[in-house]
Enzyme design. Sequence first.
Site, PDB file in Angstrom:
ATOM      1  N   ASP A 117      29.627  34.539  33.215  1.00 20.15           N
ATOM      2  CA  ASP A 117      30.358  35.311  34.667  1.00 20.15           C
ATOM      3  C   ASP A 117      28.470  35.712  35.228  1.00 20.15           C
ATOM      4  O   ASP A 117      28.244  36.873  34.438  1.00 20.15           O
ATOM      5  CB  ASP A 117      30.626  36.505  34.638  1.00 20.15           C
ATOM      6  CG  ASP A 117      31.678  37.104  36.054  1.00 20.15           C
ATOM      7  OD1 ASP A 117      32.752  36.307  37.071  1.00 20.15           O
ATOM      8  OD2 ASP A 117      31.122  37.330  36.697  1.00 20.15           O
ATOM      9  N   CYS A 137      42.270  33.302  44.532  1.00 20.89           N
ATOM     10  CA  CYS A 137      43.857  33.999  44.816  1.00 20.89           C
ATOM     11  C   CYS A 137      43.421  34.631  46.269  1.00 20.89           C
ATOM     12  O   CYS A 137      44.122  35.585  46.773  1.00 20.89           O
ATOM     13  CB  CYS A 137      43.624  34.995  43.959  1.00 20.89           C
ATOM     14  SG  CYS A 137      42.070  36.543  43.944  1.00 20.89           S
ATOM     15  N   ASP A 180      36.826  29.975  39.640  1.00 19.59           N
ATOM     16  CA  ASP A 180      38.251  30.996  39.572  1.00 19.59           C
ATOM     17  C   ASP A 180      37.117  31.809  40.686  1.00 19.59           C
ATOM     18  O   ASP A 180      36.695  33.150  40.554  1.00 19.59           O
ATOM     19  CB  ASP A 180      38.520  31.667  38.418  1.00 19.59           C
ATOM     20  CG  ASP A 180      39.398  32.575  39.165  1.00 19.59           C
ATOM     21  OD1 ASP A 180      39.836  32.758  40.752  1.00 19.59           O
ATOM     22  OD2 ASP A 180      40.406  33.717  38.157  1.00 19.59           O
TER      23      ASP A 180
END
Length: 429
Positions: free
Chosen positions: A263, A359, A306
């Site tokens: 990340d 999302c 993601d």
Amino acid sequence: MRLGGRLAAAIEVLEDIGRRHRPVADALKDWGLSHRFAGGGDRAAIGNIVYDALRRRRSAGWLLGQDTPRAIGFGALLLEWGQTAQSLNDALDGDKFAPPLLDADELKALATRRPEDAPEAVRADIPDWCEPLFERAFGEAWVEEGAALATRPPLDLRVNTLQADRGKVLVELADTGAKSARLAPQGIRIPPIDGDGRHPNVQAEPAFQKGWFEVQDEGSQIVAALTGAEAGMQVLDYCAGAGGKTLALSAEMGNRGQIFAHDAEKARLAPIFDRMRRSENRNIQIVSKPAELAPLSGHMDIVLVDAPCTGSGTWRRRPDAKWRLTQRQLDQRKGEQSAILDAAKAFVKPGGLLVYITCSVFDAENSDQVAAFRERHDGFSAVDHRALWDGHFPGHAAAARIGAAGGISLSPALSATDGFYLCALRRSG
């Protein structure tokens, strides 16, 4: 505390959120710290009113003819708690801690306004500026989908198959109302709470401490499964965050092969270490420094992106974010997503997959991003997403929306999950 005191406290918290523009969780925590006399049941009930008021802010305010903390607090009880104007005034009458009773103007508004007569954006409980985004994403079903994002969410769990099976976990959680999830093969669902109820503290369960399950929305579990990670593969989770999907992929792979969790903001990776130890995930390597990524270039079977996004698909759980979101923030997220996709593609080996997930329910962050990426870069083609879905979830064709140009979308009204988008691109070679 009686209902009147709880409602007054909820209005106080809503005023704090509006005045200081702060997250709802922070406001509720601070209220609890400064009102230590309130018991756990009181704090749960106050939190429920606050969250219901934020989820239903447009429709609750419309019922009373004004968008104030008082109006949406009262409106939440009318819309979500089965209260009527009469029952509310009866409950508050004589309670010295309650807010003032509904006055003549408020009673008149309630007597003449029905939720089904409200404007479409009000019934969808979304900001006006988001209306075209919802229309484009959902077509004629956009009001229904917006309204579904304003409902109370369930509590979803993912069984860690490295440690247990679903039947074993269901036995352990038998007193919580837990049932097998409809779609996710390792999913467990505890239904949404009613009224002043609260979900069980599943993280205090011995089964959680032993690593038998993780808290994870069923939609997140579904898109992780669709990634197609298998034993022996080399996988890069490029935006791993706290590691929810990393752990799910590790279990899918049976601890065989390797997953590299990265990340850009390495502080986000901090929770993954305890989660790995508890769950006994042993094929995960944490890659926190950009230089450590270099040897992976062109070698990954799957690169999972993601991507950071508006989180519009999670508004059931984070309703305050719905009202803070702006077009400027959406544009900023789009820029970040483009840059991340451009960087992540270098790690996909010939014949490998670049899997893009958000999302969000907005096309601007989903199919538009994929189309723009493919225009910028040759050599990536969309897989057959209908076949991908049917291969993993046969018999559930109606539970997902397959885009004309590829991609799979999930949403509360359609799949009874949070909103998610996935598109898998195969690199030529």
